[in-house]
Structures are given as C-alpha cells and as structure tokens.
Design a protein around this motif. Sequence first.
Motif, short mmCIF file in Angstrom:
data_model
loop_
_atom_site.label_atom_id
_atom_site.label_comp_id
_atom_site.label_asym_id
_atom_site.label_seq_id
_atom_site.Cartn_x
_atom_site.Cartn_y
_atom_site.Cartn_z
N GLN A 46 0.84 -1.20 0.00
CA GLN A 46 0.00 0.00 0.00
C GLN A 46 0.87 1.24 0.00
O GLN A 46 0.57 2.22 -0.70
CB GLN A 46 -0.92 0.01 1.21
CG GLN A 46 -1.84 1.24 1.29
CD GLN A 46 -2.72 1.38 0.07
OE1 GLN A 46 -3.51 0.48 -0.26
NE2 GLN A 46 -2.61 2.51 -0.64
N TRP A 47 1.95 1.21 0.76
CA TRP A 47 2.87 2.35 0.78
C TRP A 47 3.49 2.55 -0.60
O TRP A 47 3.58 3.67 -1.10
CB TRP A 47 3.95 2.12 1.82
CG TRP A 47 4.71 3.35 2.23
CD1 TRP A 47 4.63 4.60 1.67
CD2 TRP A 47 5.63 3.47 3.31
NE1 TRP A 47 5.46 5.47 2.31
CE2 TRP A 47 6.09 4.81 3.32
CE3 TRP A 47 6.14 2.58 4.25
CZ2 TRP A 47 7.03 5.28 4.24
CZ3 TRP A 47 7.06 3.03 5.17
CH2 TRP A 47 7.50 4.38 5.17
N SER A 49 2.12 1.73 -3.40
CA SER A 49 1.05 2.25 -4.24
C SER A 49 0.87 3.75 -4.04
O SER A 49 0.64 4.51 -5.00
CB SER A 49 -0.26 1.52 -3.93
OG SER A 49 -1.33 2.03 -4.70
N ASP A 50 0.98 4.20 -2.80
CA ASP A 50 0.87 5.63 -2.51
C ASP A 50 2.01 6.41 -3.18
O ASP A 50 1.79 7.49 -3.74
CB ASP A 50 0.90 5.88 -1.00
CG ASP A 50 -0.39 5.45 -0.30
OD1 ASP A 50 -1.45 5.49 -0.96
OD2 ASP A 50 -0.33 5.07 0.88
N THR A 51 3.23 5.87 -3.10
CA THR A 51 4.35 6.57 -3.74
C THR A 51 4.16 6.61 -5.25
O THR A 51 4.52 7.60 -5.91
CB THR A 51 5.71 5.90 -3.42
OG1 THR A 51 5.76 4.59 -3.97
CG2 THR A 51 5.95 5.84 -1.92
N ALA A 53 1.30 6.76 -6.86
CA ALA A 53 0.27 7.76 -7.17
C ALA A 53 0.85 9.17 -7.17
O ALA A 53 0.55 9.98 -8.05
CB ALA A 53 -0.88 7.65 -6.18
N SER A 79 -5.65 14.60 -4.84
CA SER A 79 -5.53 13.15 -4.76
C SER A 79 -4.11 12.74 -4.37
O SER A 79 -3.92 11.86 -3.53
CB SER A 79 -5.90 12.52 -6.11
OG SER A 79 -5.76 11.11 -6.07
N SER A 83 -2.69 10.74 -1.04
CA SER A 83 -1.81 9.57 -1.06
C SER A 83 -0.57 9.80 -0.21
O SER A 83 -0.13 8.91 0.53
CB SER A 83 -1.39 9.25 -2.51
OG SER A 83 -2.50 8.84 -3.28
N GLU A 84 0.00 11.00 -0.31
CA GLU A 84 1.19 11.32 0.47
C GLU A 84 0.86 11.30 1.97
O GLU A 84 1.64 10.79 2.78
CB GLU A 84 1.74 12.69 0.08
CG GLU A 84 3.09 13.03 0.68
CD GLU A 84 4.24 12.29 0.05
OE1 GLU A 84 5.33 12.27 0.64
OE2 GLU A 84 4.06 11.71 -1.05
N ASN A 86 -1.46 9.53 3.37
CA ASN A 86 -1.70 8.14 3.75
C ASN A 86 -0.41 7.38 4.00
O ASN A 86 -0.39 6.37 4.71
CB ASN A 86 -2.51 7.44 2.66
CG ASN A 86 -3.03 6.08 3.10
OD1 ASN A 86 -3.66 5.96 4.14
ND2 ASN A 86 -2.75 5.06 2.32
N GLU A 87 0.69 7.87 3.42
CA GLU A 87 1.98 7.21 3.63
C GLU A 87 2.36 7.20 5.11
O GLU A 87 3.05 6.30 5.58
CB GLU A 87 3.08 7.89 2.81
CG GLU A 87 2.93 7.66 1.31
CD GLU A 87 4.08 8.26 0.52
OE1 GLU A 87 5.22 8.24 1.03
OE2 GLU A 87 3.86 8.73 -0.60
N GLN A 90 0.95 4.05 6.62
CA GLN A 90 1.70 2.84 6.28
C GLN A 90 3.05 2.82 6.99
O GLN A 90 3.52 1.76 7.41
CB GLN A 90 1.90 2.75 4.76
CG GLN A 90 0.64 2.93 3.93
CD GLN A 90 -0.55 2.15 4.46
OE1 GLN A 90 -0.41 1.03 4.95
NE2 GLN A 90 -1.75 2.73 4.37
#
Length: 215
Positions: A46-47, A49-51, A53, A79, A83-84, A86-87, A90
């Motif tokens: 997931q981390w 995936s965030d990077t 994005a 968006s 994502s950043e 949300n990192e 994670q």
Amino acid sequence: MKNCTIAATVAVLLSTTLAAAVHKRDDVSDKLAQVDTNALVIAAFQWHSDTAAVSAFLDNAAQAIASGQSFDLTGDAQSAFGSETNEKTQKGAIEGFICLDSACDSDISFTGIGAAKIELEGGAFQSVLDQLNEISSAPEGTSALDVANAISIINNGNSTTDGRCAGVLPAIDLYFRSAADVLKRIIPGDTTLDGLTAARPAACNGISALSQVSS
C-alpha cells in the motif's frame, strides 16, 4: 587471592551479559512470532502504491506544463496529497513490525533505519506535503512557472541532496528492505517483499542518496 577475586568478578559479569543477551533474543523471538505477516505485506505494498500515485501526479503535471496542455491540477493534486498523507499510516504500520522496541533495534531491522525514520519525520517529507497542499489549493490563474517551481521543490528540495528524490524515497526503500528482512526471519526464504522500492517520478532518474540507501 586478588586474582581469584578478579576472575570471579569477570565470570559474574560475563554470565550476566550472556543472560541479558539470551533474554533479549528470546524477547525478540516472542515479538517476531506475533507479527501478522499478511498485514506487513499489505502495508508495504500500500505504501508503494501511494508513492506511485504521487510520482504519477508529478510526472503528469510536469509533462502538461511543458507541453502547455490542460490539466486538472487542483483535483489531481488533492488526490496526490491524500496519497502522500496516507503514507504516514503505512509508515506507522510497518514500524510496528520492524521496530519491535522504541529504538528501532538494529538487531531487528537494517542498519540505517533510524536515519530513515528521522528523514520521514523531518523537513523533507513535510515539505512534500506542504507543496502538494499548496498546489491543490492554488487559486485559478496560478502560473505554470509557480507550479513547476513547486514540483521542483518536491523532487529536489533546496538542492540535489534532499527533497523527495534523494531523501524521502530512499528512506522508504530502507523501510521496505527492513520489512523484507523481518518477513524472512519469520518465514525463511520468503521473497514477497524482495526488491520492493518506492516508485520514482522521471525527475528522480539516476538519483540515489540517504547514504546510497544504506548497506
């Protein structure tokens, strides 16, 4: 008699040290046994995936600015900012697996994870968040040059030795390597997280830092 006393003292100290080391290993083993390996793998991917994005946003924005194309700057930046942000979640989740004590014990994780932890809690990571937030809230009519400058700060900070390319992303790589190490200690030979790295935008090509992603 004096020599006997010294020898006895040394023996006591050695036995105490060995006992402490054994206790520490047992304590570590107990904690490793409680690790939810599925949750560890999910947090790592997931981390990543965030990077990916955020990097995709930076690439798309840079290309649009360079070519003069229209671009949903505000929406896409919001968006990317999400994502950043949300990192952080994670990062905290993975720390629960690789930092089995408050000091991120080097017996558990790769050498350098302490430096990576500082990097991700310091100015470089926060600067990325701040710049993405500014772009996402930029008023209509903000010049392409201003946005391009913000993107440059995100990627490179104030020099080629900090920013997302040389500081933040290599620090994340170390977290992934530590996660892979912990996974192997629980499931010998497991390669699920081997080679996992933070996704780079084109601007980061060829850039590596944080002690060259530590060894």
